[in-house]
Design an enzyme around this catalytic site. Structure first.
Site, mmCIF file in Angstrom:
data_model
loop_
_atom_site.group_PDB
_atom_site.id
_atom_site.type_symbol
_atom_site.label_atom_id
_atom_site.label_comp_id
_atom_site.label_asym_id
_atom_site.label_seq_id
_atom_site.Cartn_x
_atom_site.Cartn_y
_atom_site.Cartn_z
ATOM 1 N N SER A 143 0.866 -1.184 0.000
ATOM 2 C CA SER A 143 0.000 0.000 0.000
ATOM 3 C C SER A 143 0.898 1.227 0.000
ATOM 4 O O SER A 143 2.045 1.162 0.446
ATOM 5 C CB SER A 143 -0.858 0.000 1.270
ATOM 6 O OG SER A 143 -1.425 1.283 1.483
ATOM 7 N N TYR A 156 -2.375 -1.166 10.307
ATOM 8 C CA TYR A 156 -2.242 -1.411 8.864
ATOM 9 C C TYR A 156 -0.937 -0.806 8.341
ATOM 10 O O TYR A 156 -0.178 -1.461 7.625
ATOM 11 C CB TYR A 156 -3.454 -0.786 8.169
ATOM 12 C CG TYR A 156 -3.535 -0.975 6.672
ATOM 13 C CD1 TYR A 156 -3.950 -2.173 6.120
ATOM 14 C CD2 TYR A 156 -3.238 0.082 5.811
ATOM 15 C CE1 TYR A 156 -4.058 -2.329 4.747
ATOM 16 C CE2 TYR A 156 -3.352 -0.064 4.438
ATOM 17 C CZ TYR A 156 -3.759 -1.268 3.912
ATOM 18 O OH TYR A 156 -3.874 -1.424 2.554
HETATM 19 C C1 BGC Z 1 -6.133 1.589 2.389
HETATM 20 C C2 BGC Z 1 -7.354 2.448 2.202
HETATM 21 C C3 BGC Z 1 -6.959 3.889 1.914
HETATM 22 C C4 BGC Z 1 -5.954 3.953 0.789
HETATM 23 C C5 BGC Z 1 -5.478 5.353 0.467
HETATM 24 C C6 BGC Z 1 -5.210 1.788 1.212
HETATM 25 O O1 BGC Z 1 -4.070 0.999 1.383
HETATM 26 O O2 BGC Z 1 -6.526 0.240 2.471
HETATM 27 O O3 BGC Z 1 -8.151 2.367 3.357
HETATM 28 O O4 BGC Z 1 -8.110 4.633 1.539
HETATM 29 O O5 BGC Z 1 -4.856 3.143 1.098
HETATM 30 O O6 BGC Z 1 -5.070 6.066 1.583
#
Ligand code: BGC
Length: 255
Positions: A143, A156
């Site tokens: 991410s 996360y």
């Molecule tokens: C997350 C989302 C978030 C996006 C942008 C992703 O990795 O799971 O919840 O909206 O990143 O910030």
């Protein structure tokens, strides 16, 4: 076809980005193993779509937070297709909790599903690649938050920061064996993980406004890059991250 005959496992392959990867890779000729924990009916639907288009896919029920289940998953690929070429560590969850609100159970769940699974998945895939003797590829769906704080989603972020170092370090360790490890860092993608944002018009508006391209990605836009990375055209890429974020990391932070 770009992925002709490659044996490819996708964790969490029955929904969101994982589902898009399964469909895109199968359409390029890859032989798919679709990992899931729940909703076998989604997997059955995907398999019949792929088979009716002339492709190959099987499902495997494996909880990626358990190393024993990861063994079952890799074994499924080897039993079905005789080998493993690509593992996509895609399964992921988030709790949307801050440091002060995150419980031990929240933390353990996020770390186990997002990071521990990728760590041991990479290890087991690498063992299989070494036994085969002809290299291999691990792709981690990370991410933008592997590098970019998201207040209110701290566990996360911690899991994705760990995934970044997993990829860099494993890529260095495995490079001499022609085993590549690459992260893909999507920004906001139109998948179930973002349902709460999509259902809140004010939140969605400010998210879209923070993205230079003005919208979330479609899952297929992430899958297309996965296909490229898994093809022979990306053979010199390893131990690094490919960001697919519509420019969000360069924009404002009003999420
Ligand atoms: C997350 C989302 C978030 C996006 C942008 C992703 O990795 O799971 O919840 O909206 O990143 O910030």
């Amino acid at each position: 076809m770009l992925l002709d005959g490659k044996s490819m496992v996708v964790t969490g392959g029955n929904s969101g980005i994982g589902e898009a990867i399964v469909l895109a890779a199968a359409a390029e000729g890859a032989n798919m193993v679709i990992d899931y924990v729940a909703h076998p009916e989604e997997v059955a639907t995907l398999i019949s779509r792929i088979e009716s288009a002339g492709g190959h896919a099987v499902g495997v029920q494996a909880d990626v937070s358990k190393v024993a289940d990861l063994h079952t998953m890799i074994d499924k690929a080897v039993q079905t297709y005789g080998r493993l070429d690509v593992l996509v560590n895609n399964a992921g969850v988030e709790t949307r909790t801050s440091l002060m609100d995150t419980t031990e159970a929240d933390f353990d769940k996020v770390i186990a599903i997002n990071l521990k699974s990728a760590f041991f998945g990479t290890q087991l895939a690498a063992k299989q690649f070494l036994a085969q003797g002809s290299g291999g590829l691990v792709l981690n769906i990370s991410s933008v938050h592997e590098d970019w704080p998201m207040p209110g989603n701290i566990a996360y972020c911690v899991s994705k920061g760990g995934t970044r170092m997993l990829t860099r370090t494993a890529g260095v360790e495995l490079g001499p064996h022609n085993i590549r490890v690459v992260n893909i860092a999507p920004g906001a993608v139109n998948t179930p993980i973002n349902t709460s944002t999509e259902n809140d018009p004010a939140k969605l508006k400010s998210l879209d406004a923070a993205i230079p391209l003005g919208r979330m990605a479609l899952p297929g836009e992430i899958a297309d890059v996965v296909v490229f990375l898994a093809s022979g055209k990306a053979g010199y890429m390893t131990a690094t991250t490919v960001v697919i974020d519509g420019g969000i990391m360069q924009g404002s932070v009003g999420l």
